[in-house]
Write an enzyme that holds these catalytic residues in place. Structure first.
Site, PDB file in Angstrom:
ATOM      1  N   ARG A  84       0.836  -1.210   0.000  1.00  0.00           N
ATOM      2  CA  ARG A  84       0.000   0.000   0.000  1.00  0.00           C
ATOM      3  C   ARG A  84       0.867   1.255   0.000  1.00  0.00           C
ATOM      4  O   ARG A  84       0.551   2.249  -0.648  1.00  0.00           O
ATOM      5  CB  ARG A  84      -0.959  -0.023   1.190  1.00  0.00           C
ATOM      6  CG  ARG A  84      -2.015   1.068   1.117  1.00  0.00           C
ATOM      7  CD  ARG A  84      -3.071   0.907   2.189  1.00  0.00           C
ATOM      8  NE  ARG A  84      -2.469   0.922   3.520  1.00  0.00           N
ATOM      9  CZ  ARG A  84      -3.126   0.631   4.629  1.00  0.00           C
ATOM     10  NH1 ARG A  84      -4.397   0.284   4.578  1.00  0.00           N
ATOM     11  NH2 ARG A  84      -2.520   0.674   5.800  1.00  0.00           N
ATOM     12  N   LYS A 186      -2.497   7.026   1.591  1.00  0.00           N
ATOM     13  CA  LYS A 186      -2.459   7.330   3.016  1.00  0.00           C
ATOM     14  C   LYS A 186      -1.458   8.471   3.148  1.00  0.00           C
ATOM     15  O   LYS A 186      -0.283   8.284   3.421  1.00  0.00           O
ATOM     16  CB  LYS A 186      -1.974   6.075   3.745  1.00  0.00           C
ATOM     17  CG  LYS A 186      -2.386   5.978   5.181  1.00  0.00           C
ATOM     18  CD  LYS A 186      -2.269   4.528   5.606  1.00  0.00           C
ATOM     19  CE  LYS A 186      -2.032   4.357   7.089  1.00  0.00           C
ATOM     20  NZ  LYS A 186      -3.123   4.791   7.920  1.00  0.00           N
TER      21      LYS A 186
HETATM   22  N1  PLP Z   1      -9.005   4.370   6.808  1.00  0.00           N
HETATM   23  C1  PLP Z   1      -8.215   5.354   7.261  1.00  0.00           C
HETATM   24  C2  PLP Z   1      -8.540   6.752   6.860  1.00  0.00           C
HETATM   25  C3  PLP Z   1      -7.121   5.058   8.083  1.00  0.00           C
HETATM   26  O1  PLP Z   1      -6.345   6.030   8.549  1.00  0.00           O
HETATM   27  C4  PLP Z   1      -6.888   3.713   8.448  1.00  0.00           C
HETATM   28  C5  PLP Z   1      -5.755   3.370   9.296  1.00  0.00           C
HETATM   29  O2  PLP Z   1      -4.744   2.972   8.830  1.00  0.00           O
HETATM   30  C6  PLP Z   1      -7.738   2.727   7.966  1.00  0.00           C
HETATM   31  C7  PLP Z   1      -8.788   3.080   7.151  1.00  0.00           C
HETATM   32  C8  PLP Z   1      -7.537   1.286   8.316  1.00  0.00           C
HETATM   33  O3  PLP Z   1      -6.515   0.702   7.578  1.00  0.00           O
HETATM   34  P1  PLP Z   1      -5.691  -0.536   8.155  1.00  0.00           P
HETATM   35  O4  PLP Z   1      -6.681  -1.571   8.510  1.00  0.00           O
HETATM   36  O5  PLP Z   1      -4.825  -0.935   7.030  1.00  0.00           O
HETATM   37  O6  PLP Z   1      -4.944  -0.038   9.331  1.00  0.00           O
HETATM   38  C1  COI Z   2      -3.802   3.187  11.627  1.00  0.00           C
HETATM   39  O1  COI Z   2      -4.752   2.535  12.039  1.00  0.00           O
HETATM   40  O2  COI Z   2      -2.668   2.693  11.482  1.00  0.00           O
HETATM   41  C2  COI Z   2      -3.958   4.583  11.308  1.00  0.00           C
HETATM   42  O3  COI Z   2      -3.149   5.103  10.584  1.00  0.00           O
HETATM   43  C3  COI Z   2      -5.098   5.279  11.891  1.00  0.00           C
HETATM   44  C4  COI Z   2      -4.800   6.609  12.475  1.00  0.00           C
HETATM   45  C5  COI Z   2      -3.930   6.578  13.674  1.00  0.00           C
HETATM   46  C6  COI Z   2      -4.449   7.620  11.457  1.00  0.00           C
END
Ligand code: PLP
Ligand code: COI
Length: 341
Positions: A84, A186
């Site tokens: 990602r 991200k």
């Molecule tokens: N959506 C947003 C905006 C986030 O900041 C996060 C955190 O990382 C997620 C979704 C969840 O992604 P993940 O499950 O890869 O941590």
């Molecule tokens: C994560 O879950 O890793 C995130 O980046 C969420 C948040 C702290 C921005």
């Protein structure tokens, strides 16, 4: 054996920054990444015109290291964070930090900070934050040519105060950032644009924002820091299909767990705000949020209440199975767990 663990009250940790001993640093110059080092210096010194400062050329990732029931330290699917981050980097005209090097840097950072990995059963984990930014001076609108990739580690507790107690969301009047066309990234800019809405939500007594699609404001997207899943009355797991939400690794894992471990039907599809009143359960999912039950959602004069008392039954099964896999109590699908120590 004498424990060398740091003297930290693990169970009272929230989701905050705690300085740890080592962070990984690698620099990109003249078209290539250097070898990378572990550094004790938590500061970053930059030129006043660095690309990250002027044009927010930066992206980040988030993953965790866990102590398992049998005392190992592991990470959860770091290969997907590497992939990602490569997508984010490409979209932001930044160089790719290669997958094998990303995983190696994660391993090195965790190994160097083993004394900060919270013990099994403490409710805390070691959060890892890989990130990259343009470091050389740019003044015309164009990408930097030098970059820094870093990973720091910080022990964290629950993202929402109160652990797994249901939280409240509100649908804000604000659009989040410029997610349309920016999707799948991200990036620092997206999050900066969500800071005003989150402060406003907190001021009004809500834990988070539920963003709707910015084009029609009728479809559920995600929250500021997590994806959303719903459970229908007949126990199907549904989650929004959208190109402008972050492709959550936790969500992908939960959908697999729902189907393959719990035998539940799953569906990724457009979800209208209008229909969420008909669902039985709602939860946020993400690395930081893990699986956080949503007790209610407020959109102006409409209030949808699931349960402010406790996590729903299906959400609890998903939570127990996912965390069981992460903490080594339940056998993981092949390739999900990277053993570090
Ligand atoms: N959506 C947003 C905006 C986030 O900041 C996060 C955190 O990382 C997620 C979704 C969840 O992604 P993940 O499950 O890869 O941590
Ligand atoms: C994560 O879950 O890793 C995130 O980046 C969420 C948040 C702290 C921005």
């Amino acid at each position: 054996m004498i424990s060398t663990k740091k003297d930290i009250d693990w169970s009272s940790l929230g989701f905050g920054y705690v300085k740890t001993d080592y962070r990984y640093v690698s620099n990109y110059k003249d078209g290539k990444w250097d070898e990378g080092v572990l550094s004790t210096d938590e500061t970053v010194t930059l030129n006043e015109s660095a690309g990250v400062l002027q044009y927010a050329q930066t992206c980040f990732e988030g993953l965790k290291a866990y102590t398992t029931a049998d005392g190992h330290v592991v990470c959860f699917r770091p290969d997907l964070n590497a992939e990602r981050m490569a997508q984010s980097s490409a979209r932001l005209e930044m160089p790719i930090f290669p997958k094998e090097r990303f995983i190696d840097a994660v391993v090195k950072t965790v190994k160097a900070n083993l004394d900060y990995v919270p013990p099994y059963g403490s409710g805390a984990t070691l959060y890892l934050r890989p990130y990259m930014f343009g470091s050389n001076p740019v003044i015309g609108v164009k990408p930097a040519t030098e970059f820094q990739f870093r990973i720091f580690a910080t022990p964290v507790g629950p993202y929402f105060k109160g652990g797994v107690k249901p939280i409240s969301l509100r649908v804000p009047d604000f659009d989040r950032a410029a997610p349309r066309g920016t999707g799948h990234v991200k990036a620092g800019l997206n999050y900066a644009m969500s800071l005003h809405p989150i402060v406003d939500a907190h001021n009004q007594g809500y834990n988070e924002n539920m963003y709707l699609d910015s084009a029609t404001r009728t479809k559920v997207e995600e929250t500021g820091g997590a994806n959303i899943i719903f459970v229908t009355k007949d126990n199907k797991i549904v989650t929004p299909k959208s190109s402008s939400i972050l492709p959550s690794i936790t969500r992908r894992s939960l959908m697999y767990v729902a189907k393959e471990y719990l035998g539940l039907e799953t569906e990724e599809r457009e979800i209208l705000f209008e229909e969420i009143k008909d669902f039985k359960e709602c939860a946020l999912c993400g690395t930081a949020a893990v699986l956080s039950p949503v007790g209610k959602v407020v959109n102006k004069d409409k209030e949808i209440v699931y349960s402010m008392e406790k996590m729903g039954e299906i959400s609890k099964k998903l939570y127990d199975t996912l965390t069981g896999i992460q903490m080594g109590r339940i056998e993981a699908p092949a390739g999900w767990i990277k053993v570090i120590d």
